[in-house]
Design an enzyme around this catalytic site. Structure first.
Site, short mmCIF file in Angstrom:
data_model
loop_
_atom_site.label_atom_id
_atom_site.label_comp_id
_atom_site.label_asym_id
_atom_site.label_seq_id
_atom_site.Cartn_x
_atom_site.Cartn_y
_atom_site.Cartn_z
N ARG A 47 91.44 -49.45 4.15
CA ARG A 47 90.26 -49.18 4.98
C ARG A 47 89.44 -48.09 4.33
O ARG A 47 89.83 -47.50 3.32
CB ARG A 47 90.60 -48.89 6.45
CG ARG A 47 91.85 -48.18 6.76
CD ARG A 47 91.94 -46.74 6.34
NE ARG A 47 90.80 -45.95 6.72
CZ ARG A 47 90.40 -44.87 6.08
NH1 ARG A 47 91.07 -44.42 5.02
NH2 ARG A 47 89.36 -44.20 6.46
N ALA A 49 85.01 -47.45 3.77
CA ALA A 49 83.95 -48.35 3.27
C ALA A 49 84.08 -48.72 1.78
O ALA A 49 84.14 -49.90 1.43
CB ALA A 49 82.59 -47.74 3.58
N ARG A 86 85.35 -57.48 8.21
CA ARG A 86 84.83 -56.35 8.99
C ARG A 86 83.30 -56.30 8.81
O ARG A 86 82.80 -56.49 7.71
CB ARG A 86 85.45 -55.01 8.52
CG ARG A 86 86.97 -54.97 8.74
CD ARG A 86 87.52 -53.58 8.55
NE ARG A 86 87.17 -52.70 9.66
CZ ARG A 86 87.37 -51.39 9.65
NH1 ARG A 86 87.88 -50.80 8.57
NH2 ARG A 86 87.04 -50.64 10.68
N ASP A 232 79.60 -45.43 6.72
CA ASP A 232 79.92 -46.84 6.43
C ASP A 232 78.67 -47.65 6.10
O ASP A 232 78.76 -48.68 5.44
CB ASP A 232 80.67 -47.46 7.60
CG ASP A 232 82.09 -46.93 7.65
OD1 ASP A 232 82.29 -45.81 8.14
OD2 ASP A 232 82.99 -47.60 7.11
N LYS A 243 82.52 -43.52 11.53
CA LYS A 243 83.58 -43.62 12.54
C LYS A 243 83.14 -43.07 13.89
O LYS A 243 82.49 -42.02 13.97
CB LYS A 243 84.81 -42.88 12.02
CG LYS A 243 86.03 -42.86 12.91
CD LYS A 243 86.49 -44.23 13.32
CE LYS A 243 86.74 -45.18 12.15
NZ LYS A 243 86.82 -46.60 12.55
O1 MRU Z 1 87.68 -47.90 10.31
P1 MRU Z 1 87.77 -47.19 8.98
O2 MRU Z 1 89.00 -46.36 8.86
O3 MRU Z 1 87.58 -48.14 7.83
O4 MRU Z 1 86.54 -46.20 8.99
C1 MRU Z 1 86.29 -45.40 7.87
C2 MRU Z 1 85.19 -44.43 8.07
O5 MRU Z 1 84.53 -44.42 9.08
C3 MRU Z 1 84.88 -43.51 6.94
O6 MRU Z 1 84.36 -42.31 7.42
C4 MRU Z 1 83.84 -44.20 6.06
O7 MRU Z 1 84.30 -45.43 5.57
C5 MRU Z 1 83.36 -43.40 4.93
S1 MRU Z 1 84.62 -42.79 3.88
C6 MRU Z 1 84.65 -43.34 2.42
#
Ligand code: MRU
Length: 333
Positions: A47, A49, A86, A232, A243
């Site tokens: 997981r 982005a 996703r 993301d 998030k």
């Molecule tokens: O649901 P996730 O764990 O994939 O969410 C990740 C995030 O929200 C990170 O803050 C985001 O991808 C940026 S980090 C490289």
């Protein structure tokens, strides 16, 4: 970097550190099946982005490993399977489209697996380089040795390289510019208390985990100098999806006069997205809220609202750190 590998390609297989088991168990998934990679993205075994973009790129290559020549139909099936995993992180679609371009521009006589595998490795290397660029460009936001608050996980686990916001913090720590880190636990899947804490420990950075609802109280006590998170998807006007709970932090920062920064590679910018209202927000299974590790913590019949992300309006963002530079408002990507 820490002594673990989020993602590695070896012996024609993608090896992923299973992030659902961290930090208590360090277990790897090894697969050459694009369907298994799609499931790993859906389950959040991989997981973050940029990391899901890199994993999907390897998934495309593996999905074409046994194809006979330039099989357009097979490519379409593999592409589609990975695309529906996703919806919010644009890095996934960016990487898939990079792979599609490589497929379309390849000659019928070429070994398509070889071409696509090389492209996936290039995307992986590009992500490593982008992380290095962000870590370097992020140093300028530190005016003194600081206490930082962060949300979710944005480190080595979330990218193909050293990370986004986390890597900025780590580089600043190594330059004596970070004193202490508060890591939001990040409900419901606890990327902060499980993954960021794991990375902070590996990096030797002094830290504390706090529940998400503690942030305001920390700020009120003047305990936070700045907040840095990842993203993301960043719209052309700077509105940034990250998030769930990130927007809360930005509002709190505004009230307490604390700088709020985002660090993200340019592959997170969606130039086709005018503003945050166009960003599709993923909703997750209610069990992620009603259960912890399969154990019910409330009645299963209760309704749940569980968006995985929220959108922070551009006007609340002090600066956006990319591998190119530190962008200041007004944003116009
Ligand atoms: O649901 P996730 O764990 O994939 O969410 C990740 C995030 O929200 C990170 O803050 C985001 O991808 C940026 S980090 C490289």
């Amino acid at each position: 970097m820490g002594s673990f590998k989020t993602m590695e390609f070896a012996d024609n297989k993608l090896i992923l550190l299973d992030q659902t088991k961290l930090p208590l168990v360090e277990e790897y998934i090894s697969t050459d099946d694009h369907g298994r990679i799609a499931i790993a993205i859906e389950r959040l075994e991989v997981r973050g982005a940029p990391a899901i973009g890199v994993a999907a790129a390897y998934g495309i290559a593996l999905g074409m490993k046994n194809s006979n020549g330039k099989d357009v139909e097979q490519f379409g099936k593999v592409y589609q399977r990975l695309k529906i995993t996703r919806p919010t992180a644009v890095n996934l679609f960016w990487a898939l489209d990079e792979m599609k371009n490589a497929f379309e521009s390849s000659a019928a006589s070429e070994n398509i697996y070889k071409v696509l595998l090389q492209k996936a490795k290039d995307i992986h290397q590009d992500d490593i380089d982008k992380c290095d660029g962000m870590a370097k460009n992020g140093l300028q936001i530190f005016k003194k040795r600081s206490v930082v608050l962060t949300h979710c996980n944005t480190g080595q686990l979330a990218t193909g390289g050293g990370g986004t916001a986390f890597y900025v913090i780590k580089n600043a720590f190594e330059n004596n510019l970070v004193e202490f880190v508060y890591a939001d636990e990040t409900r419901p899947l606890l990327q902060g208390s499980r993954l960021t804490a794991f990375e902070l420990e590996k990096a030797g950075i002094p830290f504390a985990i706090n529940t998400d609802s503690t942030a305001a109280f920390l700020m009120k006590q003047n305990k936070i100098d700045l907040v840095i998170t990842g993203a993301d998807r960043i719209a052309a006007n700077g509105d940034s999806a990250n998030k769930i709970g990130t927007y809360n932090l930005a509002v709190l920062c505004k009230h307490h006069n604390i700088p709020f920064y985002i660090a993200a590679p340019t592959s997170t910018i969606d130039y086709n997205c005018k503003d945050g209202s166009e960003i599709k927000i993923e909703e997750r299974d209610k069990k992620e809220v009603t259960e912890i590790n399969g154990t019910p913590i409330t009645k299963n019949e209760y309704n749940v609202y569980s968006p995985a992300f929220d959108v922070t309006p551009a006007e609340l963002i002090t600066g956006i750190i990319t591998e190119e530079k530190l962008h200041s408002p007004p944003y116009n990507f």
